[in-house]
Design a protein around this motif. Sequence first.
Motif, PDB file in Angstrom:
ATOM      1  N   ASP A  74      77.734  22.554  46.473  1.00  0.00           N
ATOM      2  CA  ASP A  74      76.850  22.215  47.647  1.00  0.00           C
ATOM      3  C   ASP A  74      76.666  23.531  48.363  1.00  0.00           C
ATOM      4  O   ASP A  74      77.445  24.032  49.062  1.00  0.00           O
ATOM      5  CB  ASP A  74      77.354  20.884  48.776  1.00  0.00           C
ATOM      6  N   PRO A  75      75.587  24.241  48.254  1.00  0.00           N
ATOM      7  CA  PRO A  75      75.411  25.610  48.829  1.00  0.00           C
ATOM      8  C   PRO A  75      75.262  25.594  50.307  1.00  0.00           C
ATOM      9  O   PRO A  75      75.476  26.308  51.090  1.00  0.00           O
ATOM     10  CB  PRO A  75      74.112  26.107  48.474  1.00  0.00           C
ATOM     11  N   ASN A  76      75.014  24.338  51.020  1.00  0.00           N
ATOM     12  CA  ASN A  76      74.697  24.026  52.527  1.00  0.00           C
ATOM     13  C   ASN A  76      76.034  23.666  53.116  1.00  0.00           C
ATOM     14  O   ASN A  76      76.145  23.471  54.348  1.00  0.00           O
ATOM     15  CB  ASN A  76      73.809  22.906  52.615  1.00  0.00           C
ATOM     16  N   SER A  77      77.143  23.606  52.246  1.00  0.00           N
ATOM     17  CA  SER A  77      78.395  23.121  52.814  1.00  0.00           C
ATOM     18  C   SER A  77      79.337  24.586  52.867  1.00  0.00           C
ATOM     19  O   SER A  77      79.347  25.404  52.181  1.00  0.00           O
ATOM     20  CB  SER A  77      79.200  22.404  51.826  1.00  0.00           C
ATOM     21  N   ASP A  78      80.427  24.374  53.793  1.00  0.00           N
ATOM     22  CA  ASP A  78      81.265  25.319  54.203  1.00  0.00           C
ATOM     23  C   ASP A  78      82.614  25.234  53.524  1.00  0.00           C
ATOM     24  O   ASP A  78      83.598  25.777  53.674  1.00  0.00           O
ATOM     25  CB  ASP A  78      81.502  25.829  55.610  1.00  0.00           C
ATOM     26  N   GLU A  79      82.561  24.347  52.549  1.00  0.00           N
ATOM     27  CA  GLU A  79      83.940  23.640  52.063  1.00  0.00           C
ATOM     28  C   GLU A  79      84.074  24.175  50.535  1.00  0.00           C
ATOM     29  O   GLU A  79      82.983  24.103  49.878  1.00  0.00           O
ATOM     30  CB  GLU A  79      84.011  22.094  52.051  1.00  0.00           C
ATOM     31  N   ALA A  80      85.221  24.202  50.059  1.00  0.00           N
ATOM     32  CA  ALA A  80      85.515  24.670  48.759  1.00  0.00           C
ATOM     33  C   ALA A  80      86.865  23.742  48.275  1.00  0.00           C
ATOM     34  O   ALA A  80      87.809  23.495  49.192  1.00  0.00           O
ATOM     35  CB  ALA A  80      85.885  25.934  48.561  1.00  0.00           C
ATOM     36  N   LYS A  81      86.557  23.110  47.135  1.00  0.00           N
ATOM     37  CA  LYS A  81      87.968  22.445  46.730  1.00  0.00           C
ATOM     38  C   LYS A  81      88.459  22.855  45.432  1.00  0.00           C
ATOM     39  O   LYS A  81      87.348  22.834  44.216  1.00  0.00           O
ATOM     40  CB  LYS A  81      87.219  20.989  46.507  1.00  0.00           C
ATOM     41  N   LEU A  82      89.329  23.160  45.121  1.00  0.00           N
ATOM     42  CA  LEU A  82      89.756  23.718  43.532  1.00  0.00           C
ATOM     43  C   LEU A  82      90.931  22.694  43.080  1.00  0.00           C
ATOM     44  O   LEU A  82      91.828  22.375  43.973  1.00  0.00           O
ATOM     45  CB  LEU A  82      90.332  25.228  43.872  1.00  0.00           C
ATOM     46  N   LYS A  83      91.235  22.934  41.900  1.00  0.00           N
ATOM     47  CA  LYS A  83      92.208  22.051  41.071  1.00  0.00           C
ATOM     48  C   LYS A  83      92.753  23.068  40.258  1.00  0.00           C
ATOM     49  O   LYS A  83      92.415  23.151  39.171  1.00  0.00           O
ATOM     50  CB  LYS A  83      91.454  20.981  40.468  1.00  0.00           C
TER      51      LYS A  83
END
Length: 146
Positions: A74-83
């Motif tokens: 989501d380019p509009n989000s400042d979140e990142a989630k990695l596994k």
Amino acid sequence: MANKEMEVVKGLDLKRYMGRWYEIACYPSRFQPSDGVNTRATYTLRDDGTVHVLNETWSGGKRSYIEGTAFKADPNSDEAKLKPEYEFVRKTHLDDETYNELVQKAKDEGYDVSKLHKTPQSDPPPEQEGPQDTKGIWWFKSLLGK
């Protein structure tokens, strides 16, 4: 892999993670040879905000690699989630105390560390690409158990 929900990273600074990272340990995967050494990843930020990813490993004295592109879902989000399924650091080696602390932290997060495999790294690491693996990229060969 983990028993608890992963936490979302807010305000991820992509520039901080660019460059070369060395694999210290990983879980066995059909996408990587079991005898792989000097495994590393190099991340390069592109002008369009995507990240060029180069994953390399050496197996049987030959370099295998795979390249790809990473981007924010989501380019509009400042979140990142990695596994994570591996552990990368900026140096080729960690002292035993630091390594054991990281393994314990993973265990505390609910990961089954009994399957964790320490990745051999040479010192100094290979700087050149070396001979190419002419039989196919490593993940394809590993699908066949080689």
